[in-house]
Design an enzyme around this catalytic site. Structure first.
Site, PDB file in Angstrom:
ATOM      1  N   HIS A 157       0.843  -1.187   0.000  1.00  0.00           N
ATOM      2  CA  HIS A 157       0.000   0.000   0.000  1.00  0.00           C
ATOM      3  C   HIS A 157       0.884   1.245   0.000  1.00  0.00           C
ATOM      4  CE1 HIS A 157      -4.144  -1.640   1.462  1.00  0.00           C
ATOM      5  NE2 HIS A 157      -3.604  -2.378   0.514  1.00  0.00           N
ATOM      6  N   PRO A 180      -5.332   0.461  18.407  1.00  0.00           N
ATOM      7  CA  PRO A 180      -5.077  -0.053  17.052  1.00  0.00           C
ATOM      8  C   PRO A 180      -5.073   1.029  15.980  1.00  0.00           C
ATOM      9  CG  PRO A 180      -7.304  -0.596  17.770  1.00  0.00           C
ATOM     10  CD  PRO A 180      -6.605  -0.031  18.965  1.00  0.00           C
ATOM     11  N   TYR A 197      -9.689   5.530   6.664  1.00  0.00           N
ATOM     12  CA  TYR A 197      -9.902   5.923   8.057  1.00  0.00           C
ATOM     13  C   TYR A 197     -10.987   6.994   8.077  1.00  0.00           C
ATOM     14  CZ  TYR A 197      -5.631   3.484   9.505  1.00  0.00           C
ATOM     15  OH  TYR A 197      -4.678   2.525   9.775  1.00  0.00           O
ATOM     16  N   LYS A 204       0.166  -0.010  15.159  1.00  0.00           N
ATOM     17  CA  LYS A 204       1.527  -0.072  15.695  1.00  0.00           C
ATOM     18  C   LYS A 204       1.803  -1.301  16.562  1.00  0.00           C
ATOM     19  CE  LYS A 204       2.839   3.534  13.658  1.00  0.00           C
ATOM     20  NZ  LYS A 204       3.598   3.284  12.437  1.00  0.00           N
ATOM     21  N   TYR A 229       3.204   6.853  10.231  1.00  0.00           N
ATOM     22  CA  TYR A 229       2.397   5.709   9.817  1.00  0.00           C
ATOM     23  C   TYR A 229       3.267   4.599   9.230  1.00  0.00           C
ATOM     24  CZ  TYR A 229      -1.663   3.186   8.033  1.00  0.00           C
ATOM     25  OH  TYR A 229      -2.614   2.219   7.792  1.00  0.00           O
TER      26      TYR A 229
END
Length: 411
Positions: free
Chosen positions: A72, A293, A201, A297, A385
Protein backbone atom coordinates in the site's frame (compact mmCIF):
# COMPACT_ATOMS: atom_id res chain seq x y z
CA UNK A 1 15.11 -29.98 30.66
CA UNK A 2 17.50 -27.14 29.86
CA UNK A 3 17.78 -24.48 27.17
CA UNK A 4 19.60 -21.22 26.61
CA UNK A 5 16.50 -19.03 26.23
CA UNK A 6 13.05 -19.94 27.55
CA UNK A 7 10.38 -18.03 25.63
CA UNK A 8 6.98 -17.65 27.28
CA UNK A 9 4.27 -17.20 24.66
CA UNK A 10 3.87 -18.64 21.15
CA UNK A 11 2.33 -15.60 19.51
CA UNK A 12 4.20 -13.74 16.77
CA UNK A 13 6.65 -12.14 19.26
CA UNK A 14 7.74 -15.41 20.83
CA UNK A 15 7.84 -17.32 17.55
CA UNK A 16 9.81 -14.57 15.80
CA UNK A 17 12.35 -14.39 18.61
CA UNK A 18 12.72 -18.16 18.58
CA UNK A 19 13.31 -18.19 14.82
CA UNK A 20 15.95 -15.45 14.95
CA UNK A 21 17.79 -17.17 17.78
CA UNK A 22 17.61 -20.56 16.07
CA UNK A 23 19.18 -19.13 12.92
CA UNK A 24 22.03 -17.80 15.07
CA UNK A 25 22.57 -21.21 16.69
CA UNK A 26 21.01 -20.30 20.06
CA UNK A 27 18.82 -23.01 21.58
CA UNK A 28 15.36 -22.00 22.78
CA UNK A 29 12.12 -23.58 23.97
CA UNK A 30 8.70 -21.88 23.75
CA UNK A 31 6.07 -22.48 26.44
CA UNK A 32 2.47 -21.55 25.55
CA UNK A 33 -0.63 -22.00 27.71
CA UNK A 34 -3.04 -22.29 24.77
CA UNK A 35 -3.25 -24.72 21.87
CA UNK A 36 -1.71 -23.91 18.49
CA UNK A 37 -5.23 -23.72 17.03
CA UNK A 38 -6.24 -21.11 19.61
CA UNK A 39 -3.16 -19.01 18.86
CA UNK A 40 -3.94 -19.11 15.13
CA UNK A 41 -7.55 -18.19 15.80
CA UNK A 42 -6.68 -14.73 17.10
CA UNK A 43 -7.77 -12.08 14.59
CA UNK A 44 -5.38 -9.14 14.76
CA UNK A 45 -3.88 -6.33 12.69
CA UNK A 46 -2.23 -6.74 9.35
CA UNK A 47 -0.37 -3.54 8.39
CA UNK A 48 3.39 -4.18 8.43
CA UNK A 49 6.06 -1.48 8.49
CA UNK A 50 9.30 -1.96 6.57
CA UNK A 51 11.15 -2.64 9.83
CA UNK A 52 8.81 -5.58 10.46
CA UNK A 53 9.13 -6.84 6.89
CA UNK A 54 12.92 -6.71 7.21
CA UNK A 55 13.01 -8.69 10.47
CA UNK A 56 10.64 -11.33 9.08
CA UNK A 57 12.95 -11.65 6.07
CA UNK A 58 15.92 -12.01 8.43
CA UNK A 59 14.03 -14.80 10.19
CA UNK A 60 13.64 -16.60 6.86
CA UNK A 61 9.83 -16.44 6.79
CA UNK A 62 9.20 -13.73 4.20
CA UNK A 63 8.54 -15.74 1.05
CA UNK A 64 4.75 -16.10 1.33
CA UNK A 65 4.45 -12.61 2.80
CA UNK A 66 6.02 -11.07 -0.30
CA UNK A 67 4.00 -13.31 -2.63
CA UNK A 68 0.59 -12.67 -1.04
CA UNK A 69 0.97 -9.38 0.85
CA UNK A 70 -0.50 -6.19 -0.61
CA UNK A 71 1.82 -3.20 -0.93
CA UNK A 72 0.00 0.00 0.00
CA UNK A 73 1.43 3.34 -1.08
CA UNK A 74 -1.17 5.44 0.75
CA UNK A 75 -4.51 5.52 2.55
CA UNK A 76 -7.61 7.72 2.63
CA UNK A 77 -8.82 10.03 5.38
CA UNK A 78 -12.60 10.54 5.24
CA UNK A 79 -14.11 13.50 7.10
CA UNK A 80 -16.97 15.90 6.43
CA UNK A 81 -18.20 13.40 3.84
CA UNK A 82 -15.11 13.62 1.59
CA UNK A 83 -12.06 11.41 1.14
CA UNK A 84 -8.50 12.71 0.95
CA UNK A 85 -5.53 10.51 0.07
CA UNK A 86 -2.34 10.48 2.15
CA UNK A 87 0.38 9.54 -0.36
CA UNK A 88 2.79 7.61 1.86
CA UNK A 89 5.29 6.85 -0.89
CA UNK A 90 5.59 10.45 -2.05
CA UNK A 91 5.66 11.97 1.43
CA UNK A 92 8.29 9.60 2.86
CA UNK A 93 10.70 9.30 -0.02
CA UNK A 94 9.47 5.96 -1.30
CA UNK A 95 8.36 4.12 1.85
CA UNK A 96 5.24 1.96 1.85
CA UNK A 97 3.46 -0.52 4.13
CA UNK A 98 2.54 -4.15 3.48
CA UNK A 99 -0.92 -5.53 4.29
CA UNK A 100 -0.50 -9.12 5.49
CA UNK A 101 -2.57 -10.49 8.36
CA UNK A 102 -1.02 -11.25 11.74
CA UNK A 103 -2.63 -14.69 11.56
CA UNK A 104 -0.62 -15.39 8.40
CA UNK A 105 2.59 -14.11 10.02
CA UNK A 106 1.96 -16.49 12.91
CA UNK A 107 1.23 -19.37 10.53
CA UNK A 108 4.49 -18.78 8.66
CA UNK A 109 6.49 -18.65 11.89
CA UNK A 110 4.86 -21.84 13.19
CA UNK A 111 5.74 -23.67 9.97
CA UNK A 112 9.35 -22.47 10.17
CA UNK A 113 9.63 -23.58 13.78
CA UNK A 114 8.29 -27.04 12.97
CA UNK A 115 10.81 -27.32 10.14
CA UNK A 116 13.65 -26.32 12.51
CA UNK A 117 12.77 -29.12 14.93
CA UNK A 118 12.76 -26.78 17.93
CA UNK A 119 10.37 -27.55 20.75
CA UNK A 120 7.16 -25.65 21.40
CA UNK A 121 5.16 -26.76 24.42
CA UNK A 122 1.48 -25.99 23.86
CA UNK A 123 -1.33 -26.27 26.42
CA UNK A 124 1.06 -25.78 29.33
CA UNK A 125 -0.90 -25.15 32.53
CA UNK A 126 0.18 -23.37 35.71
CA UNK A 127 3.12 -21.66 33.99
CA UNK A 128 5.36 -19.86 36.49
CA UNK A 129 8.78 -18.23 36.28
CA UNK A 130 11.33 -18.37 39.10
CA UNK A 131 14.68 -16.90 40.17
CA UNK A 132 14.98 -14.50 37.23
CA UNK A 133 16.82 -12.08 39.53
CA UNK A 134 19.66 -14.59 39.90
CA UNK A 135 21.99 -16.59 37.65
CA UNK A 136 19.74 -19.65 37.21
CA UNK A 137 16.17 -18.72 36.21
CA UNK A 138 13.66 -21.45 35.44
CA UNK A 139 10.12 -22.05 34.24
CA UNK A 140 7.70 -24.55 35.73
CA UNK A 141 4.48 -25.82 34.20
CA UNK A 142 2.19 -28.83 34.13
CA UNK A 143 1.12 -30.82 31.10
CA UNK A 144 -1.08 -33.90 31.04
CA UNK A 145 -1.04 -33.88 34.83
CA UNK A 146 2.76 -34.00 35.02
CA UNK A 147 4.95 -31.26 36.52
CA UNK A 148 7.90 -30.02 34.45
CA UNK A 149 10.84 -27.71 35.07
CA UNK A 150 12.74 -25.85 32.33
CA UNK A 151 16.11 -24.37 33.27
CA UNK A 152 17.42 -21.48 31.15
CA UNK A 153 20.01 -18.73 30.97
CA UNK A 154 17.36 -16.11 30.14
CA UNK A 155 13.57 -15.88 30.07
CA UNK A 156 11.85 -13.86 27.34
CA UNK A 157 8.38 -12.71 28.37
CA UNK A 158 6.38 -12.68 25.12
CA UNK A 159 3.11 -13.76 26.74
CA UNK A 160 0.96 -10.69 26.22
CA UNK A 161 -0.83 -8.18 28.42
CA UNK A 162 -2.43 -10.80 30.67
CA UNK A 163 0.59 -13.11 30.82
CA UNK A 164 2.49 -14.39 33.81
CA UNK A 165 5.84 -12.70 33.13
CA UNK A 166 5.09 -9.06 33.90
CA UNK A 167 2.78 -10.16 36.71
CA UNK A 168 5.71 -11.99 38.33
CA UNK A 169 7.79 -8.82 38.71
CA UNK A 170 7.60 -7.23 42.18
CA UNK A 171 5.30 -4.21 42.04
CA UNK A 172 8.02 -2.04 43.58
CA UNK A 173 10.31 -2.74 40.61
CA UNK A 174 7.95 -1.67 37.84
CA UNK A 175 6.13 1.51 36.82
CA UNK A 176 2.98 1.25 34.73
CA UNK A 177 1.32 3.99 32.66
CA UNK A 178 -2.20 3.44 31.36
CA UNK A 179 -5.05 5.22 29.61
CA UNK A 180 -8.29 3.36 28.90
CA UNK A 181 -10.46 4.85 26.17
CA UNK A 182 -14.25 5.15 26.61
CA UNK A 183 -15.13 3.11 23.51
CA UNK A 184 -14.20 -0.05 21.65
CA UNK A 185 -13.85 -1.28 18.09
CA UNK A 186 -16.49 -3.67 16.76
CA UNK A 187 -14.70 -5.67 14.08
CA UNK A 188 -16.20 -7.83 11.34
CA UNK A 189 -14.26 -10.16 9.04
CA UNK A 190 -15.92 -11.26 5.80
CA UNK A 191 -15.08 -13.03 2.56
CA UNK A 192 -15.97 -10.00 0.46
CA UNK A 193 -13.82 -7.79 -1.78
CA UNK A 194 -12.58 -4.64 0.01
CA UNK A 195 -14.57 -1.48 -0.61
CA UNK A 196 -11.35 0.27 -1.69
CA UNK A 197 -7.89 -0.86 -2.74
CA UNK A 198 -6.34 1.04 0.21
CA UNK A 199 -7.46 1.59 3.80
CA UNK A 200 -10.04 4.25 4.63
CA UNK A 201 -9.90 5.92 8.06
CA UNK A 202 -13.23 7.60 8.83
CA UNK A 203 -14.06 10.51 11.13
CA UNK A 204 -17.86 10.66 11.12
CA UNK A 205 -20.41 12.43 13.34
CA UNK A 206 -21.64 8.90 14.13
CA UNK A 207 -18.16 7.76 15.23
CA UNK A 208 -14.98 6.33 13.80
CA UNK A 209 -14.86 3.58 11.17
CA UNK A 210 -12.05 1.77 9.37
CA UNK A 211 -12.22 -0.09 6.08
CA UNK A 212 -9.33 -2.55 5.97
CA UNK A 213 -8.56 -5.89 4.34
CA UNK A 214 -6.61 -9.13 4.63
CA UNK A 215 -6.49 -9.88 0.90
CA UNK A 216 -8.20 -8.90 -2.33
CA UNK A 217 -11.10 -11.18 -1.39
CA UNK A 218 -11.23 -10.87 2.43
CA UNK A 219 -12.19 -7.64 4.19
CA UNK A 220 -11.93 -6.40 7.76
CA UNK A 221 -14.15 -3.53 8.90
CA UNK A 222 -14.40 -1.71 12.25
CA UNK A 223 -16.92 0.56 13.92
CA UNK A 224 -16.42 2.67 17.04
CA UNK A 225 -19.00 1.52 19.61
CA UNK A 226 -19.63 2.25 23.32
CA UNK A 227 -17.90 -0.10 25.77
CA UNK A 228 -21.33 -1.12 27.05
CA UNK A 229 -22.21 -2.78 23.72
CA UNK A 230 -21.92 -6.52 23.14
CA UNK A 231 -21.40 -8.47 19.95
CA UNK A 232 -24.87 -10.01 20.38
CA UNK A 233 -26.43 -6.57 19.98
CA UNK A 234 -25.03 -6.30 16.46
CA UNK A 235 -26.46 -8.46 13.71
CA UNK A 236 -24.49 -8.60 10.47
CA UNK A 237 -27.14 -6.45 8.81
CA UNK A 238 -26.99 -3.85 11.58
CA UNK A 239 -23.21 -3.66 11.18
CA UNK A 240 -23.35 -3.14 7.41
CA UNK A 241 -26.12 -0.57 7.70
CA UNK A 242 -24.17 1.45 10.26
CA UNK A 243 -20.94 1.24 8.25
CA UNK A 244 -22.73 2.64 5.20
CA UNK A 245 -23.99 5.58 7.26
CA UNK A 246 -20.40 6.49 8.19
CA UNK A 247 -18.98 6.21 4.65
CA UNK A 248 -19.06 8.69 1.78
CA UNK A 249 -21.75 8.01 -0.87
CA UNK A 250 -19.33 6.47 -3.40
CA UNK A 251 -17.95 3.98 -0.89
CA UNK A 252 -21.38 3.21 0.55
CA UNK A 253 -22.72 2.42 -2.91
CA UNK A 254 -19.86 0.05 -3.78
CA UNK A 255 -19.66 -1.75 -0.41
CA UNK A 256 -20.09 -5.51 -0.86
CA UNK A 257 -21.60 -7.21 2.18
CA UNK A 258 -21.68 -10.81 3.33
CA UNK A 259 -21.91 -13.06 6.38
CA UNK A 260 -19.39 -12.45 9.16
CA UNK A 261 -16.61 -15.00 9.52
CA UNK A 262 -15.73 -13.42 12.88
CA UNK A 263 -17.11 -10.56 14.91
CA UNK A 264 -15.70 -9.14 18.15
CA UNK A 265 -15.35 -5.99 20.21
CA UNK A 266 -11.88 -4.87 21.27
CA UNK A 267 -11.37 -2.25 23.99
CA UNK A 268 -8.77 0.46 23.36
CA UNK A 269 -5.98 1.35 25.77
CA UNK A 270 -2.55 2.93 25.87
CA UNK A 271 -0.25 1.07 28.27
CA UNK A 272 3.48 1.03 28.96
CA UNK A 273 5.43 -0.69 31.74
CA UNK A 274 8.97 0.34 32.60
CA UNK A 275 11.59 -1.03 32.60
CA UNK A 276 11.51 -4.06 30.28
CA UNK A 277 14.41 -5.98 31.84
CA UNK A 278 14.48 -7.51 35.32
CA UNK A 279 17.68 -9.45 35.78
CA UNK A 280 17.43 -12.36 33.38
CA UNK A 281 13.79 -11.70 32.48
CA UNK A 282 13.20 -9.53 29.41
CA UNK A 283 9.73 -8.45 28.31
CA UNK A 284 8.71 -7.93 24.68
CA UNK A 285 5.56 -6.99 22.80
CA UNK A 286 2.19 -6.80 24.53
CA UNK A 287 3.73 -8.03 27.78
CA UNK A 288 5.30 -4.57 28.08
CA UNK A 289 3.05 -2.23 26.09
CA UNK A 290 -0.31 -1.83 24.37
CA UNK A 291 -1.25 0.81 21.80
CA UNK A 292 -4.69 1.66 20.44
CA UNK A 293 -5.08 -0.05 17.05
CA UNK A 294 -5.46 3.34 15.33
CA UNK A 295 -2.33 3.51 13.20
CA UNK A 296 -1.51 -0.23 13.39
CA UNK A 297 1.53 -0.07 15.69
CA UNK A 298 1.00 -3.11 17.95
CA UNK A 299 2.58 -5.90 15.90
CA UNK A 300 5.20 -3.53 14.51
CA UNK A 301 6.34 -2.45 17.97
CA UNK A 302 6.54 -6.10 19.02
CA UNK A 303 8.72 -6.87 15.99
CA UNK A 304 11.14 -4.06 16.82
CA UNK A 305 11.32 -5.24 20.46
CA UNK A 306 12.19 -8.72 19.21
CA UNK A 307 14.74 -7.28 16.80
CA UNK A 308 16.53 -5.49 19.67
CA UNK A 309 16.26 -8.53 21.97
CA UNK A 310 17.56 -10.98 19.37
CA UNK A 311 20.49 -8.68 18.63
CA UNK A 312 21.28 -8.43 22.35
CA UNK A 313 21.16 -12.18 22.98
CA UNK A 314 23.19 -12.97 19.85
CA UNK A 315 25.77 -10.41 20.99
CA UNK A 316 25.84 -12.03 24.44
CA UNK A 317 26.39 -15.56 23.17
CA UNK A 318 28.63 -14.87 20.19
CA UNK A 319 30.62 -11.81 21.28
CA UNK A 320 30.53 -12.28 25.08
CA UNK A 321 29.22 -8.73 25.44
CA UNK A 322 26.22 -7.63 27.50
CA UNK A 323 26.08 -4.11 26.05
CA UNK A 324 22.93 -4.90 24.09
CA UNK A 325 21.20 -6.52 27.06
CA UNK A 326 22.06 -3.57 29.27
CA UNK A 327 20.68 -1.11 26.70
CA UNK A 328 17.65 -3.24 25.72
CA UNK A 329 15.00 -1.54 27.85
CA UNK A 330 16.07 2.01 27.06
CA UNK A 331 16.39 1.30 23.34
CA UNK A 332 12.91 -0.24 23.14
CA UNK A 333 11.17 2.35 25.30
CA UNK A 334 12.39 5.27 23.22
CA UNK A 335 10.69 3.75 20.18
CA UNK A 336 7.64 2.62 22.17
CA UNK A 337 6.83 6.07 23.54
CA UNK A 338 7.04 7.61 20.08
CA UNK A 339 4.55 5.03 18.78
CA UNK A 340 2.33 5.53 21.84
CA UNK A 341 2.27 9.27 21.17
CA UNK A 342 1.31 8.76 17.52
CA UNK A 343 -1.41 6.21 18.33
CA UNK A 344 -2.83 8.45 21.08
CA UNK A 345 -2.85 11.48 18.75
CA UNK A 346 -4.41 9.61 15.82
CA UNK A 347 -7.04 8.07 18.11
CA UNK A 348 -8.04 11.50 19.45
CA UNK A 349 -8.12 12.90 15.94
CA UNK A 350 -10.39 10.25 14.41
CA UNK A 351 -12.85 9.28 17.18
CA UNK A 352 -15.85 10.98 18.75
CA UNK A 353 -15.56 11.05 22.53
CA UNK A 354 -18.46 11.04 25.01
CA UNK A 355 -19.53 14.57 25.92
CA UNK A 356 -17.45 15.93 23.04
CA UNK A 357 -18.71 19.47 22.55
CA UNK A 358 -19.09 21.55 19.40
CA UNK A 359 -15.74 23.31 19.72
CA UNK A 360 -13.90 19.98 20.05
CA UNK A 361 -15.55 18.79 16.83
CA UNK A 362 -14.55 21.98 15.04
CA UNK A 363 -10.97 21.65 16.24
CA UNK A 364 -10.84 18.05 14.99
CA UNK A 365 -12.10 19.15 11.60
CA UNK A 366 -9.59 22.02 11.46
CA UNK A 367 -6.68 19.69 12.22
CA UNK A 368 -7.82 17.17 9.61
CA UNK A 369 -8.19 19.98 7.09
CA UNK A 370 -4.65 21.15 7.90
CA UNK A 371 -3.24 17.64 7.45
CA UNK A 372 -4.67 17.17 3.98
CA UNK A 373 -3.79 20.66 2.73
CA UNK A 374 -0.32 21.05 4.25
CA UNK A 375 2.45 18.87 2.86
CA UNK A 376 4.39 19.33 6.11
CA UNK A 377 1.39 18.15 8.15
CA UNK A 378 0.71 15.22 5.84
CA UNK A 379 4.39 14.24 5.94
CA UNK A 380 4.33 14.09 9.75
CA UNK A 381 1.35 11.73 9.58
CA UNK A 382 2.92 9.66 6.81
CA UNK A 383 6.37 9.21 8.37
CA UNK A 384 4.83 8.02 11.63
CA UNK A 385 2.40 5.71 9.82
CA UNK A 386 5.08 3.93 7.77
CA UNK A 387 7.24 3.65 10.90
CA UNK A 388 10.17 5.67 12.15
CA UNK A 389 13.60 4.14 11.42
CA UNK A 390 15.24 2.21 14.24
CA UNK A 391 17.94 4.86 14.63
CA UNK A 392 15.47 7.78 14.68
CA UNK A 393 16.65 10.34 17.23
CA UNK A 394 20.18 8.94 17.50
CA UNK A 395 22.92 11.58 17.77
CA UNK A 396 24.04 12.87 14.38
CA UNK A 397 26.67 10.59 12.89
CA UNK A 398 25.79 7.65 15.14
CA UNK A 399 25.24 4.45 13.15
CA UNK A 400 21.97 2.59 13.19
CA UNK A 401 21.80 -0.58 15.29
CA UNK A 402 23.23 -3.51 13.32
CA UNK A 403 20.89 -5.83 11.47
CA UNK A 404 20.02 -8.94 13.49
CA UNK A 405 23.48 -10.48 13.35
CA UNK A 406 23.16 -10.52 9.56
CA UNK A 407 26.28 -12.60 8.97
CA UNK A 408 25.05 -15.31 11.34
CA UNK A 409 21.47 -15.30 10.05
CA UNK A 410 22.62 -15.56 6.44
CA UNK A 411 24.25 -18.94 7.00
Amino acid sequence: MRTQVAIIGAGPSGLLLGQLLQRAGIDNVIVERHSAEHVLGRIRAGVLEQVTVDVLDAAGVGQRMHAEGLVHEGFDLLFQGQRHRIDLKHLTGGKTVLVYGQTEVTRDLMAARRASGLRTIYEAADVAIHDFDGPQPCVTYTQDGQSHRLQADYIAGCDGFHGVCRASVPRSAITEYEKVYPFGWLGLLSDTPPVHHELIYVNSPRGFALCSMRSRTRSRYYLQVPLSHTVEQWSDQAFWDELRRRLDPAAADTLVTGPALEKSIAPLRSFVSEPMRFGRLLLAGDAAHIVPPTGAKGLNLAASDVRFLADALIEHYHERSDAGLNAYSQRCLQRIWRAERFSWWFTHLMHRFPQQDAIAEKLQEAELDYLVHSEAGARTLAENYVGLPLDFGAPRGQAAPPAPAAALLAR
